[in-house]
Design an enzyme around this catalytic site. Structure first.
Site, PDB file in Angstrom:
ATOM      1  N   ALA A   9       0.829  -1.211   0.000  1.00 20.79           N
ATOM      2  CA  ALA A   9       0.000   0.000   0.000  1.00 20.79           C
ATOM      3  C   ALA A   9       0.860   1.256   0.000  1.00 20.79           C
ATOM      4  O   ALA A   9       0.442   2.310   0.460  1.00 20.79           O
ATOM      5  CB  ALA A   9      -0.912  -0.004   1.226  1.00 20.79           C
ATOM      6  N   ARG A  15      -1.899   7.579 -11.130  1.00 18.57           N
ATOM      7  CA  ARG A  15      -2.988   7.624 -12.108  1.00 18.57           C
ATOM      8  C   ARG A  15      -4.328   8.058 -11.516  1.00 18.57           C
ATOM      9  O   ARG A  15      -5.266   8.353 -12.230  1.00 18.57           O
ATOM     10  CB  ARG A  15      -3.110   6.246 -12.795  1.00 18.57           C
ATOM     11  CG  ARG A  15      -1.940   5.934 -13.712  1.00 18.57           C
ATOM     12  CD  ARG A  15      -1.861   4.460 -14.064  1.00 18.57           C
ATOM     13  NE  ARG A  15      -1.246   3.660 -13.007  1.00 18.57           N
ATOM     14  CZ  ARG A  15      -1.046   2.342 -13.074  1.00 18.57           C
ATOM     15  NH1 ARG A  15      -1.435   1.680 -14.148  1.00 18.57           N
ATOM     16  NH2 ARG A  15      -0.483   1.693 -12.068  1.00 18.57           N
ATOM     17  N   GLN A  72       8.296   1.404   3.455  1.00 19.92           N
ATOM     18  CA  GLN A  72       9.097   1.476   2.234  1.00 19.92           C
ATOM     19  C   GLN A  72       9.395   2.960   2.021  1.00 19.92           C
ATOM     20  O   GLN A  72       8.527   3.723   1.616  1.00 19.92           O
ATOM     21  CB  GLN A  72       8.298   0.902   1.051  1.00 19.92           C
ATOM     22  CG  GLN A  72       9.108   0.791  -0.219  1.00 19.92           C
ATOM     23  CD  GLN A  72       8.262   0.372  -1.426  1.00 19.92           C
ATOM     24  OE1 GLN A  72       7.042   0.492  -1.421  1.00 19.92           O
ATOM     25  NE2 GLN A  72       8.925  -0.098  -2.471  1.00 19.92           N
ATOM     26  N   GLU A 158       5.730  -7.448 -17.650  1.00 26.08           N
ATOM     27  CA  GLU A 158       4.929  -6.228 -17.509  1.00 26.08           C
ATOM     28  C   GLU A 158       4.618  -5.661 -18.888  1.00 26.08           C
ATOM     29  O   GLU A 158       5.434  -5.783 -19.811  1.00 26.08           O
ATOM     30  CB  GLU A 158       5.685  -5.201 -16.665  1.00 26.08           C
ATOM     31  CG  GLU A 158       5.785  -5.571 -15.206  1.00 26.08           C
ATOM     32  CD  GLU A 158       4.425  -5.790 -14.568  1.00 26.08           C
ATOM     33  OE1 GLU A 158       3.626  -4.849 -14.509  1.00 26.08           O
ATOM     34  OE2 GLU A 158       4.137  -6.937 -14.157  1.00 26.08           O
ATOM     35  N   LYS A 352     -31.440  19.406  15.753  1.00 21.20           N
ATOM     36  CA  LYS A 352     -30.031  19.171  16.063  1.00 21.20           C
ATOM     37  C   LYS A 352     -29.876  19.005  17.565  1.00 21.20           C
ATOM     38  O   LYS A 352     -30.452  19.797  18.331  1.00 21.20           O
ATOM     39  CB  LYS A 352     -29.201  20.375  15.596  1.00 21.20           C
ATOM     40  CG  LYS A 352     -27.718  20.206  15.785  1.00 21.20           C
ATOM     41  CD  LYS A 352     -27.003  21.495  16.171  1.00 21.20           C
ATOM     42  CE  LYS A 352     -27.256  21.888  17.609  1.00 21.20           C
ATOM     43  NZ  LYS A 352     -26.427  22.984  18.120  1.00 21.20           N
ATOM     44  N   TYR A 388     -28.748  30.217  19.868  1.00 20.32           N
ATOM     45  CA  TYR A 388     -27.406  30.815  19.763  1.00 20.32           C
ATOM     46  C   TYR A 388     -27.537  32.323  19.829  1.00 20.32           C
ATOM     47  O   TYR A 388     -28.259  32.934  19.029  1.00 20.32           O
ATOM     48  CB  TYR A 388     -26.791  30.386  18.428  1.00 20.32           C
ATOM     49  CG  TYR A 388     -25.365  30.824  18.230  1.00 20.32           C
ATOM     50  CD1 TYR A 388     -24.400  30.582  19.198  1.00 20.32           C
ATOM     51  CD2 TYR A 388     -24.978  31.476  17.064  1.00 20.32           C
ATOM     52  CE1 TYR A 388     -23.087  30.976  19.013  1.00 20.32           C
ATOM     53  CE2 TYR A 388     -23.666  31.869  16.863  1.00 20.32           C
ATOM     54  CZ  TYR A 388     -22.724  31.625  17.842  1.00 20.32           C
ATOM     55  OH  TYR A 388     -21.420  32.019  17.653  1.00 20.32           O
TER      56      TYR A 388
HETATM   57  C1  UD1 Z   1       0.828  -4.634 -10.794  1.00 20.22           C
HETATM   58  C2  UD1 Z   1       1.657  -5.805 -11.360  1.00 20.22           C
HETATM   59  C3  UD1 Z   1       1.019  -6.276 -12.659  1.00 20.22           C
HETATM   60  C4  UD1 Z   1      -0.399  -6.713 -12.375  1.00 20.22           C
HETATM   61  C5  UD1 Z   1      -1.206  -5.579 -11.684  1.00 20.22           C
HETATM   62  C6  UD1 Z   1      -2.523  -6.117 -11.215  1.00 20.22           C
HETATM   63  C7  UD1 Z   1       3.976  -5.474 -10.696  1.00 20.22           C
HETATM   64  C8  UD1 Z   1       5.313  -5.054 -11.129  1.00 20.22           C
HETATM   65  N1  UD1 Z   1       3.007  -5.370 -11.602  1.00 20.22           N
HETATM   66  O1  UD1 Z   1       0.860  -3.551 -11.695  1.00 20.22           O
HETATM   67  O2  UD1 Z   1       1.739  -7.377 -13.189  1.00 20.22           O
HETATM   68  O3  UD1 Z   1      -1.011  -7.091 -13.562  1.00 20.22           O
HETATM   69  O4  UD1 Z   1      -0.513  -5.071 -10.548  1.00 20.22           O
HETATM   70  O5  UD1 Z   1      -3.288  -5.118 -10.588  1.00 20.22           O
HETATM   71  O6  UD1 Z   1       3.818  -5.903  -9.579  1.00 20.22           O
HETATM   72  N2  UD1 Z   1       3.242  -0.507  -4.382  1.00 20.22           N
HETATM   73  C9  UD1 Z   1       4.075  -0.357  -3.301  1.00 20.22           C
HETATM   74  N3  UD1 Z   1       5.339   0.089  -3.496  1.00 20.22           N
HETATM   75  C10 UD1 Z   1       5.822   0.351  -4.736  1.00 20.22           C
HETATM   76  C11 UD1 Z   1       4.977   0.189  -5.831  1.00 20.22           C
HETATM   77  C12 UD1 Z   1       3.689  -0.253  -5.633  1.00 20.22           C
HETATM   78  O7  UD1 Z   1       3.675  -0.610  -2.158  1.00 20.22           O
HETATM   79  O8  UD1 Z   1       7.001   0.750  -4.828  1.00 20.22           O
HETATM   80  C13 UD1 Z   1       1.874  -0.978  -4.148  1.00 20.22           C
HETATM   81  C14 UD1 Z   1       0.804   0.017  -4.601  1.00 20.22           C
HETATM   82  O9  UD1 Z   1       0.420   0.862  -3.542  1.00 20.22           O
HETATM   83  C15 UD1 Z   1      -0.340  -0.872  -5.057  1.00 20.22           C
HETATM   84  C16 UD1 Z   1       0.352  -2.175  -5.461  1.00 20.22           C
HETATM   85  O10 UD1 Z   1       1.655  -2.139  -4.909  1.00 20.22           O
HETATM   86  O11 UD1 Z   1      -1.241  -1.156  -4.015  1.00 20.22           O
HETATM   87  C17 UD1 Z   1       0.428  -2.362  -6.963  1.00 20.22           C
HETATM   88  O12 UD1 Z   1       1.059  -1.253  -7.554  1.00 20.22           O
HETATM   89  P1  UD1 Z   1       0.551  -0.633  -8.911  1.00 20.22           P
HETATM   90  O13 UD1 Z   1       1.396   0.531  -9.228  1.00 20.22           O
HETATM   91  O14 UD1 Z   1      -0.912  -0.443  -8.879  1.00 20.22           O
HETATM   92  O15 UD1 Z   1       0.933  -1.814  -9.913  1.00 20.22           O
HETATM   93  P2  UD1 Z   1       0.300  -2.075 -11.338  1.00 20.22           P
HETATM   94  O16 UD1 Z   1       0.921  -1.157 -12.316  1.00 20.22           O
HETATM   95  O17 UD1 Z   1      -1.165  -2.072 -11.235  1.00 20.22           O
HETATM   96 MG    MG Z   2      -2.480  -1.541  -9.736  1.00 17.25          MG
END
Ligand code: UD1
Ligand code: MG
Length: 466
Positions: A9, A15, A72, A158, A352, A388
């Protein structure tokens, strides 16, 4: 089997184009990350570990002690995110379930399937991980699942790194994995840096197959694995969850005249034989009894509604209705409004922080604030409690069977004794003793015998203020 859950998370959620961290955007009233936490709690005894980064204070403020955290501090991808949990988990579990916080539609049964698949394979010495895949024509940016001629999974690529042929693959990675605990920590550091400058967790599949280790897969239901990356995805997820919630209530005996326009949050409880008319939003910590009718077009937030109540075109927040109450059309109950059994509040009323005792009638255009009404009072049209004075709020107390004439202003603090009456248009600035009629501006006692008044009007017919 000891299963730990790691929820990612920490990402920016670029986006979403939002000030609010993506994982805190509500889906059907519940922040995205909380849906993931609920899943983790449903499948494992251990508290989920949430990897936080972007907006970490806000995520931690939401989840508090409910989960453990790994931080992280540099957002270097999903593989890097999982690594932050190593110190919490190495040697402490058999398996690690990894889910992304943006997959709110996942259901417990699907995760259970994945766990069962893992358990069925785990005894094999060369087993590394199990994961879900999904087949869909519209790839939505998901990683592609690459299989060999024998149909065995080889790696995940990817979308940005796909060749045109790979792009055409319809088997996709929804991002839900169950890893052998020790294998995960022994190999996470082997993920190479991607062209994008991130460590992709998805590379663990290629790492496993290169070691001739087995990766087991099973298909996930299409609807459950839509990741939420944009507000368009958010609206689609909202629709799915809303439909599920509505179906649950209908199957439990609640009539929804038009489920398409009925918005019920996950946290709401509704008794059987209650009908919800179109255009209602039932939100937060709301409980509605049986045999009531809500709507059309009403919003109920964090409120409690009894049995046999009727609410029409009205808004309620942090308010309480006992049984047989009627509100609206166009009523507004603000925080602290408590209407006892059988209270009737007609059009354009606002209450209220007040208690309206049993049987009180307030038919038209009134404001009641910071007031206690004992019981069966009749609040005439246009009555205002002036609570009031520009500096402080003051209280109004209205006794039993009080009759407030139309357009009365009750200038607080003020108390009206049992059976008191006010004439139309009175401005009441002083306490009114029991059994007394006051009228005028400022209101003064009528030149009438108290005893006569009491015997004249013990049963003021409160239902006839039309
Ligand atoms: C990711 C997957 C993709 C999959 C898709 C499904 C990877 C590299 N790609 O892409 O293969 O099809 O999800 O939904 O895993 N997050 C972190 N730290 C980071 C980056 C992300 O905690 O450095 C967390 C984000 O908060 C999010 C999750 O990881 O909850 C996924 O990240 P997101 O950027 O949404 O990955 P996708 O591009 O959707
Ligand atoms: Mg995602």
């Amino acid at each position: 089997m000891k299963l730990a859950t790691v929820i990612l998370a920490a990402g920016f959620g670029t986006r979403m184009r939002s000030e609010l961290p993506k994982v805190l955007h509500p889906v059907a009233g519940r922040p995205m990350v909380e849906w993931a936490v609920c899943l983790g709690e449903a499948v494992s005894q251990l508290p989920p570990i949430v990897v936080v980064g972007h907006g970490k204070e806000r995520v931690q403020a939401l989840l508090g002690q409910r989960v453990e955290y790994a931080v992280q501090s540099e957002l270097l991808g999903t593989g890097h995110a999982v690594r932050q949990a190593e110190h919490l988990l190495r040697g402490k579990a058999d398996a690690v379930l990894v889910i992304y916080a943006d997959t709110s539609l996942l259901q417990v049964a699907t995760i259970q399937n994945l766990i069962t698949l893992f358990e069925n394979n785990h005894t094999q010495p060369d087993f590394a991980m199990a994961m879900l895949t999904v087949v869909r024509d519209d790839a939505q940016g998901f990683g592609r699942v690459i299989r060999n001629a024998a149909g065995e999974i080889q790696e995940i690529i990817e979308e940005v790194d796909c060749t045109p042929e790979q792009k055409a693959i319809t088997e996709l990675n929804p991002g839900i994995y169950c890893f052998d605990n020790e294998w995960l920590w022994d190999n996470l550091s082997k993920i190479p840096l991607s062209k994008k400058g991130e460590y992709y967790l998805t590379d663990m599949v290629g790492i496993a197959t290169a070691q001739n280790r087995k990766v087991a897969t099973t298909l996930a239901p299409l609807e459950e694995v839509n990741g939420i990356n944009t507000r368009v995805h958010l609206a689609l997820a909202e629709q799915v969850i809303r439909r599920r919630i509505n179906e649950k209530h209908m199957l439990a005996g609640v009539t929804l005249i038009d489920p398409e326009t009925t918005y019920i949050e996950d946290t709401v409880e509704i008794g059987s034989d209650t009908t919800v008319l179109p255009g209602c939003l039932l939100q937060g910590n709301t409980r509605i009894g049986a045999n009531s009718q809500i709507g059309p077009h009403s919003q109920i937030i964090d409120s409690e509604i009894g049995n046999y109540c009727r609410i029409t075109y009205s808004v309620m927040e942090k308010a309480r209705l006992e049984d047989h109450c009627e509100i609206g059309p166009f009523g507004r109950l603000r925080p602290g409004a408590h209407l006892a059994e059988g209270v009737h509040m007609g059009n354009f009323g606002e209450v209220k922080n007040s208690y309206l005792g049993p049987g009180t009638k307030m038919g038209h255009f009134s404001y009641i604030g910071d007031t206690h009404i004992e019981a069966t009072a009749n609040i005439g049209a246009g009555t205002i409690t002036c609570n009031y004075d520009g500096q402080k709020k003051s209280k109004t107390v209205i006794g039993k069977d009080v009759f407030i004439g139309s357009d009365t202003l009750l200038v607080a603090p003020v108390t009206l004794g049992d059976h008191a009456m006010t004439g139309a248009g009175s401005v009441v600035t002083k306490d009114v003793p029991a059994n007394t009629l006051v009228y005028g501006v400022p209101a003064r006692q009528a030149n009438r015998n108290d005893a006569t008044l009491a015997s004249d009007s013990p049963n003021v017919d409160v239902t006839h203020d039309e």
